[in-house]
Design a protein around this motif. Structure first.
Motif, PDB file in Angstrom:
ATOM      1  N   ASP A 162       1.538   7.552   7.472  1.00  0.00           N
ATOM      2  CA  ASP A 162       0.446   9.439   7.475  1.00  0.00           C
ATOM      3  C   ASP A 162      -0.212   8.611   9.718  1.00  0.00           C
ATOM      4  O   ASP A 162       0.299   9.609  10.924  1.00  0.00           O
ATOM      5  CB  ASP A 162      -0.169   9.684   7.153  1.00  0.00           C
ATOM      6  N   ARG A 183       0.530   4.324   3.061  1.00  0.00           N
ATOM      7  CA  ARG A 183       0.695   5.356   2.896  1.00  0.00           C
ATOM      8  C   ARG A 183      -0.147   6.090   4.712  1.00  0.00           C
ATOM      9  O   ARG A 183       0.619   6.865   4.933  1.00  0.00           O
ATOM     10  CB  ARG A 183       0.436   6.552   2.028  1.00  0.00           C
ATOM     11  N   LYS A 184      -1.798   5.729   3.882  1.00  0.00           N
ATOM     12  CA  LYS A 184      -2.529   6.231   5.258  1.00  0.00           C
ATOM     13  C   LYS A 184      -2.129   5.536   6.039  1.00  0.00           C
ATOM     14  O   LYS A 184      -2.624   6.842   7.241  1.00  0.00           O
ATOM     15  CB  LYS A 184      -3.359   6.439   4.710  1.00  0.00           C
ATOM     16  N   HIS A 237       7.690   5.974   8.793  1.00  0.00           N
ATOM     17  CA  HIS A 237       6.825   7.105   8.623  1.00  0.00           C
ATOM     18  C   HIS A 237       7.480   7.554   7.187  1.00  0.00           C
ATOM     19  O   HIS A 237       7.095   8.129   6.415  1.00  0.00           O
ATOM     20  CB  HIS A 237       6.209   7.953   9.800  1.00  0.00           C
ATOM     21  N   VAL A 242       2.520  -2.440   0.676  1.00  0.00           N
ATOM     22  CA  VAL A 242       4.093  -2.085  -0.278  1.00  0.00           C
ATOM     23  C   VAL A 242       4.242  -3.274  -0.893  1.00  0.00           C
ATOM     24  O   VAL A 242       3.984  -3.179  -2.341  1.00  0.00           O
ATOM     25  CB  VAL A 242       4.720  -0.879   0.682  1.00  0.00           C
ATOM     26  N   ILE A 291       7.684   5.611   3.608  1.00  0.00           N
ATOM     27  CA  ILE A 291       6.446   5.684   3.151  1.00  0.00           C
ATOM     28  C   ILE A 291       6.554   6.528   2.549  1.00  0.00           C
ATOM     29  O   ILE A 291       6.282   7.002   1.119  1.00  0.00           O
ATOM     30  CB  ILE A 291       5.698   4.898   3.959  1.00  0.00           C
ATOM     31  N   SER A 292       6.944   7.827   3.435  1.00  0.00           N
ATOM     32  CA  SER A 292       6.119   9.628   2.439  1.00  0.00           C
ATOM     33  C   SER A 292       7.548   9.329   1.214  1.00  0.00           C
ATOM     34  O   SER A 292       6.988  10.149   0.308  1.00  0.00           O
ATOM     35  CB  SER A 292       6.486  10.525   3.462  1.00  0.00           C
TER      36      SER A 292
END
Length: 201
Positions: A178, A174-175, A195, A158, A198-199
């Motif tokens: 997740d 993001r991946k 999680h 990030v 970031i989502s």
């Protein structure tokens, strides 16, 4: 640490965990000029000397050589813990951000080292779906482990996306968020918070 690990000079540097690659960020925030100088010296030392062929930082140095684990055990490939370069990349970027805020000089080799680690994270994540627990620092291959250690890669990705204006890094973050938020123990509040944070980005 055993003497064989520490070497004849009797000391050991870790790029992550509680070593110099992490403490340099705290020292860079100090008002003490000497601590700031030492932080920049550590930044420069790591960025010039600790980068592996894969792009990741080495994990440890014993005053004589960079260390890898497993190489002396028959049938075991040398490996390094992924947590150390992930933490170190995060704190390299923190120091770069501080230096820019203060209008201080930023050497191209520092940015190049950070970028190399970020690219290695993207490569490992694309090929394995996560960052593993231990990796081959020559290739960036995950050797074993599907643990929360790899979640330490989210923050530097990030930060790197913002620093280098590179959307691929944010996409990988993001991946990973997740993945770690859905595949590991969801009782972990700390992991779930990362999680969910970031989502929302």
């Amino acid at each position: 640490r055993s003497q064989s690990q520490m070497g004849e000079k009797g000391w050991i540097l870790q790029t992550g965990w509680v070593g110099g690659g992490v403490t340099m960020a705290a020292m860079a925030m100090s008002e003490n000029p000497e601590r700031r100088r030492r932080a920049v010296r550590m930044l420069d030392t790591i960025c010039r000397n600790a980068v592996t062929p894969s792009g990741y930082f080495h994990g440890m140095h014993n005053g004589e050589r960079w260390l890898s684990f497993g190489g002396k055990r028959p049938g075991c490939r040398a490996f390094s813990l992924i947590r150390r370069p992930l933490e170190c990349t995060r704190d390299v970027l923190k120091v770069l951000e501080l230096l820019r805020t203060r209008g201080e000089k930023i050497e191209p080799v520092w940015e190049a080292a950070a970028k190399g680690n970020l690219e290695a994270m993207v490569s490992t994540a694309e090929r394995f779906g996560h960052l593993g627990y231990t990796v081959d620092f020559d290739t960036g291959d995950v050797l074993w482990g599907d643990t929360a250690c790899g979640a330490f890669g989210i923050e530097p990705l990030v930060r790197g996306a913002a620093w280098f204006k590179e959307p691929r890094y944010l996409g990988t973050a993001r991946k990973l968020a997740d993945y770690y938020g859905t595949h590991l123990d969801r009782k972990s509040t700390r992991l779930n918070s990362s999680h969910e944070w970031i989502s929302r980005m």
